[in-house]
Design a protein around this motif. Structure first.
Motif: not given
Ligand code: ASN
Ligand code: ZN
Length: 279
Positions: A121-122, A150-151, A154, A165, A174, A243
């Motif tokens: 997911a993003f 989480h998303e 962001h 990032y 993150e 991550h």
């Molecule tokens: N799930 C990851 C995040 O939200 C997606 C990514 O790294 N593009 O960090």
């Protein structure tokens, strides 16, 4: 996606119930036309198993002509976005992702650019995107409140500290997304427990702020993160380990929030102030 009934807010128009929640404090009726151009709503949109990178990317409303109805993926995404919206509003008096009542959009049924099932997911700068899982995830990612939180966080980070990032600022980006994810999905300090494939993630969780090593012994083990700068990753994979090294500040948050002189309620105010005013 948990097989239970939820009462959600939809917008009824022309005999259809659209997945547009216009019942929050941020709703702006003057600047809204329905269903295609609402303002101040939580909005869940179907991508019909297409990929945003490809020319055939297609999106459309999720809607039903009956009530009640069964749309499990859309309902979970819509529900989780509503919880995250309410958390920011009630905890920090923050109105939506941009702090100004902008729409919160979730895109469901996203696939990879090669057409395969998306194991992720993003946040893309404008909306949350959810795949339905492939190998690491055995459930649609929309099932998980901490993934949604989480998303969406962001987006909040982009609107505030806007941490680049990459390398250490990326690991902080993150980490803040994980910190607010466990504050919103507040039963534990783990992420992804409702969607990971437990035969891949043997601990049953994607990440664990209490124990970033997550049952592993080294970076070669899936799910392992360092919990201290003495194990900081300095390579170029993953945007400089965003991550990976997030495990270090994640664990610092865990120690702070679980300290008996602090607690989650003070910790979240400190972290929000740090994100929005200092960083
Ligand atoms: N799930 C990851 C995040 O939200 C997606 C990514 O790294 N593009 O960090
Ligand atoms: Zn992230």
């Amino acid at each position: 996606l948990f097989g239970i009934s939820r009462q959600i807010n939809t917008y009824e128009s022309g005999g259809n119930f659209f997945y547009i929640d216009a019942a929050r404090g941020m709703f702006n009726p003057v600047r809204s036309t329905f269903p295609d151009d609402p303002t101040g709503v939580i909005w869940t949109i179907d991508a019909f198993d297409t990929a945003p990178q490809n020319d055939d990317f297609e999106i459309g409303h999720v809607a039903s002509s009956t009530n009640p109805f069964q749309r499990p993926i859309a309902t979970s995404a819509h529900w989780n976005a509503g919880i995250a919206y309410r958390y920011y509003e009630q905890t920090f008096d923050r109105t939506s992702i941009d702090g100004q009542g902008g729409n919160i959009v979730s895109m469901i049924n996203i696939v990879d650019e090669d057409g395969s099932a998306l194991d992720n997911a993003f946040w893309n700068g404008a909306a949350m995107f959810y795949g339905n899982g492939n190998r690491e995830f055995s459930q649609p990612l929309a099932r998980s409140l901490d993934v949604a939180a989480h998303e969406m966080t962001h987006g909040v980070i982009e609107e505030t500290a806007n941490l680049e990032y990459l390398n250490e600022s990326g690991a902080l980006n993150e980490s803040f997304a994980d910190v607010f994810a466990v504050l919103i999905d507040n039963a534990n300090y783990t992420l992804g427990e409702s969607v990971v494939n437990p035969s891949i993630f043997r601990s049953g969780v994607l990440r664990d702020l209490g124990n970033p090593n997550n049952g592993g012994n080294s970076l070669a083990d899936i799910g392992y993160q360092p919990d201290h700068v003495n194990e900081q990753y300095r390579g170029s994979e993953d945007n400089g380990g965003v991550h990976i090294n997030s495990g270090i500040p994640n664990h610092a948050f865990y120690l702070f929030a679980t300290n008996s002189n602090v607690g989650r309620q003070k910790a979240e105010q400190v972290y929000y102030r740090a994100l929005t005013e200092y960083l």
